[in-house]
Motif scaffolding. Structure first.
Motif, short mmCIF file in Angstrom:
data_model
loop_
_atom_site.label_atom_id
_atom_site.label_comp_id
_atom_site.label_asym_id
_atom_site.label_seq_id
_atom_site.Cartn_x
_atom_site.Cartn_y
_atom_site.Cartn_z
N GLU A 62 33.60 -7.09 -0.54
CA GLU A 62 33.61 -6.93 -2.00
C GLU A 62 32.59 -7.86 -2.61
OE1 GLU A 62 37.25 -7.71 -4.15
OE2 GLU A 62 38.39 -6.70 -2.54
N LYS A 63 31.96 -7.40 -3.69
CA LYS A 63 31.10 -8.28 -4.48
C LYS A 63 31.36 -7.96 -5.94
CE LYS A 63 26.69 -7.80 -5.32
NZ LYS A 63 25.27 -7.52 -5.02
N THR A 64 31.90 -8.92 -6.68
CA THR A 64 32.20 -8.67 -8.10
C THR A 64 31.74 -9.83 -8.96
OG1 THR A 64 34.39 -9.56 -7.62
CG2 THR A 64 34.22 -7.16 -7.81
N ARG A 65 31.67 -9.58 -10.25
CA ARG A 65 31.43 -10.67 -11.19
C ARG A 65 32.75 -11.33 -11.49
NH1 ARG A 65 27.64 -8.70 -16.12
NH2 ARG A 65 25.63 -9.10 -15.14
N CYS A 66 32.71 -12.59 -11.80
CA CYS A 66 33.96 -13.24 -12.19
C CYS A 66 33.67 -14.34 -13.19
CB CYS A 66 34.67 -13.83 -10.96
SG CYS A 66 33.79 -15.21 -10.23
N GLY A 67 34.71 -14.74 -13.91
CA GLY A 67 34.56 -15.87 -14.80
C GLY A 67 34.96 -17.11 -14.04
N CYS A 68 34.12 -18.10 -13.99
CA CYS A 68 34.52 -19.35 -13.34
C CYS A 68 33.67 -20.51 -13.83
CB CYS A 68 34.47 -19.24 -11.82
SG CYS A 68 32.86 -18.83 -11.14
N GLN A 69 34.11 -21.71 -13.51
CA GLN A 69 33.38 -22.92 -13.87
C GLN A 69 32.10 -23.04 -13.05
OE1 GLN A 69 34.75 -25.79 -15.85
NE2 GLN A 69 35.90 -24.05 -16.68
N LYS A 70 31.19 -23.86 -13.51
CA LYS A 70 30.02 -24.19 -12.69
C LYS A 70 30.49 -24.81 -11.38
CE LYS A 70 26.82 -27.91 -12.09
NZ LYS A 70 26.84 -29.35 -12.23
N ASP B 121 34.30 -27.30 -5.58
CA ASP B 121 33.40 -28.37 -6.04
C ASP B 121 32.80 -28.04 -7.41
OD1 ASP B 121 30.80 -26.99 -5.91
OD2 ASP B 121 30.98 -27.09 -3.73
N ASP B 122 32.16 -29.04 -8.01
CA ASP B 122 31.47 -28.83 -9.29
C ASP B 122 29.97 -29.05 -9.13
OD1 ASP B 122 31.45 -31.52 -8.86
OD2 ASP B 122 32.23 -32.08 -10.83
N GLY B 123 29.48 -28.61 -7.96
CA GLY B 123 28.06 -28.77 -7.67
C GLY B 123 27.20 -27.70 -8.33
N CYS B 124 25.97 -27.51 -7.81
CA CYS B 124 24.99 -26.66 -8.48
C CYS B 124 25.34 -25.16 -8.48
CB CYS B 124 23.61 -26.87 -7.86
SG CYS B 124 23.53 -26.34 -6.14
N GLY B 125 26.22 -24.74 -7.55
CA GLY B 125 26.58 -23.33 -7.50
C GLY B 125 25.43 -22.45 -7.01
N MET B 126 25.70 -21.12 -6.94
CA MET B 126 24.66 -20.19 -6.48
C MET B 126 24.64 -18.98 -7.41
SD MET B 126 25.42 -20.11 -2.39
CE MET B 126 27.11 -20.62 -2.43
N ASN B 127 23.47 -18.35 -7.52
CA ASN B 127 23.45 -17.09 -8.24
C ASN B 127 23.83 -15.97 -7.26
OD1 ASN B 127 21.22 -16.35 -6.72
ND2 ASN B 127 19.74 -16.91 -8.32
N ALA C 42 24.22 -16.21 -3.16
CA ALA C 42 25.57 -16.18 -2.61
C ALA C 42 25.67 -15.20 -1.45
CB ALA C 42 26.57 -15.82 -3.71
N VAL C 43 25.01 -14.05 -1.61
CA VAL C 43 25.03 -13.06 -0.52
C VAL C 43 24.23 -13.57 0.67
CG1 VAL C 43 24.27 -10.75 0.15
CG2 VAL C 43 25.41 -11.11 -2.06
N LEU C 44 23.07 -14.14 0.40
CA LEU C 44 22.21 -14.66 1.48
C LEU C 44 22.86 -15.79 2.26
CD1 LEU C 44 18.54 -14.88 0.16
CD2 LEU C 44 19.35 -13.79 2.28
N ALA C 45 23.67 -16.57 1.55
CA ALA C 45 24.27 -17.75 2.19
C ALA C 45 25.06 -17.40 3.44
CB ALA C 45 25.18 -18.48 1.19
N GLU D 115 24.99 -23.28 -13.40
CA GLU D 115 25.26 -23.85 -14.72
C GLU D 115 24.97 -22.86 -15.87
OE1 GLU D 115 24.26 -27.94 -15.55
OE2 GLU D 115 26.05 -27.52 -16.78
N ASN D 116 23.76 -22.26 -15.87
CA ASN D 116 23.33 -21.51 -17.04
C ASN D 116 23.69 -20.03 -17.02
OD1 ASN D 116 22.25 -23.81 -18.16
ND2 ASN D 116 20.37 -23.55 -16.94
N GLU D 117 24.41 -19.60 -16.01
CA GLU D 117 24.78 -18.19 -15.96
C GLU D 117 26.07 -17.93 -16.75
OE1 GLU D 117 24.63 -16.61 -11.99
OE2 GLU D 117 22.47 -16.52 -12.37
N THR D 118 26.18 -16.70 -17.24
CA THR D 118 27.38 -16.35 -17.99
C THR D 118 28.53 -16.03 -17.05
OG1 THR D 118 25.75 -15.09 -19.24
CG2 THR D 118 28.02 -15.08 -20.08
N PHE D 119 28.18 -15.28 -16.00
CA PHE D 119 29.22 -14.89 -15.06
C PHE D 119 28.98 -15.53 -13.70
CE2 PHE D 119 29.11 -11.30 -18.02
CZ PHE D 119 30.45 -11.27 -18.38
N GLY D 120 30.07 -15.69 -12.99
CA GLY D 120 29.94 -16.13 -11.62
C GLY D 120 30.00 -14.95 -10.68
#
Ligand code: ADP
Ligand code: MG
Length: 590
Positions: free
Chosen positions: A133-141, A59-65, A69-72, A116-121
């Motif tokens: 696993e928990k990593t940073r990744c590049g992705c769309q909002k 989806d292109d919704g609000c996303g999570m920081n 994401a971990v809490l979800a 939206e405003n984060e550099t990494f996902g």
């Protein structure tokens, strides 16, 4: 020795997961609902082999920081309510904070998400409830959730899954339902790498129906709505001649949620009564907005049932809304070349209206007093309805029907009529049956009767005397007055005015037979069904030769009928075909 112990967390989670995750389709439902709650505009659902080995929702919704994401994945972790007070004012599809935890407990999940405003996902790999696993990744909002190997760690439950093709059907059903309640979101559904459909997301429900089910349904849709202070009803339905052998094409929504409900089904059936045969079902897309006060809130959100505090009101409103749409529509089915039907199925675009209505479509008033008007109309109709038997005023008819031309009668049964570039074929028996039926039903208190000149004696079966005694009132309403005559016979004194003596006697015997069958006679519609039979018996038959005046009369009566399109059993009275279709058949045009 004590026998009771607390279950470990893993077992607790698996048990809880069982309530949310029944099969791949329930996973898809939860994931898509999360995407909707996240304010997405575009949602893609992909599955392989019924979703058992693989599901992906993007989806292109609000996303999570990262923290969210971990809490979800924790049980009872939600952003949608804070305290018990919020329970009474829920505006999202989810709120229990259980879905992601449950899904992750019974499968392997990969989540990627970015605000939206984060550099990494953030990318998380979760298996059997554990974050691996928990990593940073590049992705769309937005968020994407991949679910692999559903029930890999609960083989007992995996065994209960059906064949992939069946599981895929359930998924399709879930996605379809969600598309229909979210016309403002563009959905893309990909099954085994093939795109099944894409909805436009332009907000139009009609458009969703077109994309999902094709042109034939779309071009047969009628619409009507009703609005009161705390209840709104919006109904799209297929015209009666497009109908199905089950309710699969009926979709009901209450406050945006898909539901199954007996009251709503019954209201739809009642609205289409005599418009479709009793074993057929129209397509219906019904949307109710109702003050939550009037709905039972104790129902589990993943269950599809809903309870209304005032069933009667809901029934009436839905029935009248749909009935209104039927009354205001031209319901004449058009005969088309098979080739043309196929073409229409494939193409998506504006519908070309070919057939001219033979019966003027009734006007809509904007004062909102639609239901009052309905009653007034019925009264007018009783006054003006000319009797079929008298054809003295046929001259007037000829004038009023000047824009149509009676071409003739085919097989002594079908009347052919021409109007502009369309011709109509009318079944004379079905037409007359409909006219008589409406006339009899409008004689609300009682079917008009006449005294018989010679008494008609009817011999009854043992035990029937008791039945006719009990149902004297109903028989009276149907136009019969009788007296007991010896042990097992009655003598008819009055019979329905429209029937000849032999028919009157035959129908009486039949009614008694049906009354004997308790299930049948306890039906609310018993009287109307008997009236339909009466109309059938009294109507002109196929093969009866009608004079031109009688044909005009039939038309005049049909024109003022509430439903000139079907006989009381739901079969068509009239079909149409255009000059263009004919020209195509004769290859004059392509
Ligand atoms: P619920 O939907 O009942 O809150 P879930 O377990 O389905 O519980 O989701 C937990 C939380 O994770 C949600 O409250 C939401 O904050 C977040 N979440 C889940 N899916 C998404 C998504 N697609 N986009 C943004 N946030 C999400
Ligand atoms: Mg949820």
């Amino acid at each position: 020795m004590n026998k009771i112990h607390l279950l470990d967390e893993k077992t607790v989670n698996k048990i809880a997961a069982g309530e949310v995750v029944e099969r791949p389709a329930s996973i898809v439902k939860e994931l898509v609902e999360n995407s909707i709650d996240a304010g997405s505009k575009n949602i893609t659902v992909e599955i392989l082999e019924g979703g058992i080995p693989y599901i992906k929702v993007t989806d292109d919704g609000c996303g999570m920081n990262e923290i969210d994401a971990v809490l979800a994945f924790e049980r009872h972790a939600t952003s949608k309510i804070k305290s018990d007070e919020d329970l009474f004012n829920i505006t999202t599809l989810g709120f229990r904070g259980e879905a992601l935890a449950s899904i992750a407990a019974v499968s392997k999940v990969v989540l990627q998400t970015k605000e939206e405003n984060e550099t990494f996902g953030t990318r998380l790999v979760v298996e059997g409830g554990k974050i691996l696993e928990k990593t940073r990744c590049g992705c769309q909002k937005g968020t994407s959730v991949e679910v692999k190997d559903v029930f890999f760690n609960t083989p007992a439950r995996r065994k209960f899954l059906k064949r992939p093709s069946t599981e895929a059907m359930y998924v399709t059903e879930v996605v379809t339902r969600l598309c229909l309640s979210n016309p403002g979101i563009s959905f893309k559904y990909v099954k085994d790498k093939k795109v099944q459909f894409i909805t436009s997301g332009n907000g139009s429900i009609e458009d969703v129906i077109l994309r999902l089910f094709g042109k034939e349904i779309h071009s047969a849709l009628i619409f009507s709505e009703f609005e009161a202070e705390d209840l709104k009803v919006k109904a799209f339905a297929t015209k009666n001649f497009l109908n199905y052998s089950n309710r699969n094409m009926q979709f009901f929504y209450v406050n945006g949620r898909y539901v199954k409900n007996k009251t709503l089904s019954a209201a739809v059936d009642e609205a289409f009564k005599t418009y479709v045969p009793s074993d057929r079902y129209p397509g219906v897309f019904l949307y109710l907005e109702i003050n939550p006060r009037f709905i039972d809130v104790n129902i589990h959100p993943s269950k599809l049932e809903v309870k209304f505090s005032d069933d009667r009101r809901i029934f009436e409103s839905v029935y009248r809304t749909i009935r209104e749409a039927l009354r205001e529509s031209n319901l004449i089915p058009e005969v088309k070349l098979e080739k043309d039907l196929k073409n229409e199925e494939g193409q998506i675009g504006e519908q070309v209206k070919l057939s001219l209505p033979l019966f003027e479509v009734k006007e809509k008033t904007d004062d909102g007093a639609i239901f009052v008007r309905e009653e007034v109309k019925t009264e007018e109709k009783i006054d003006k309805a000319p009797k079929h038997e008298s054809s003295s005023d046929s001259e007037r008819n000829v004038k009023r029907l000047s824009d149509i031309r009676i071409v003739g009668t085919l097989f002594s049964t079908y009347v052919i009529v021409e109007k502009g570039d369309v011709f109509y074929i009318i079944d004379q028996h079905a037409a007359h049956e409909r006219i008589l039926y409406e006339k009899l039903v409008s004689q609300y208190e009682r079917v008009q009767s006449r005294q018989v000149t010679f008494p008609i004696v009817v011999e009854l079966q043992p035990g029937d005397m008791e039945i006719v005694g009990q149902e004297r009132e109903l028989l009276y309403k149907l136009g019969y007055v009788f007296e007991e005559f010896g042990n097992n016979s009655v003598v008819l004194r009055e019979v329905p005015v429209i029937l000849g003596q032999p028919e009157a006697k035959k129908l009486f015997v039949e009614i008694v037979e049906r009354l004997r069958d308790k299930d049948f006679s306890s039906k609310v519609s018993f009287k109307e069904e008997e009236i339909a039979t009466m109309a059938c018996k009294a109507a002109v038959k196929a093969m009866d030769t009608l004079s031109e005046n009688e044909i005009y009369k039939l038309f005049e009566d049909l024109k003022i009928a509430e439903n000139p399109y079907t006989c009381p059993h739901g079969r068509p009275v009239i079909i149409s075909m255009t000059k263009t279709q004919l020209e195509k058949m004769f290859k004059r045009i392509k």
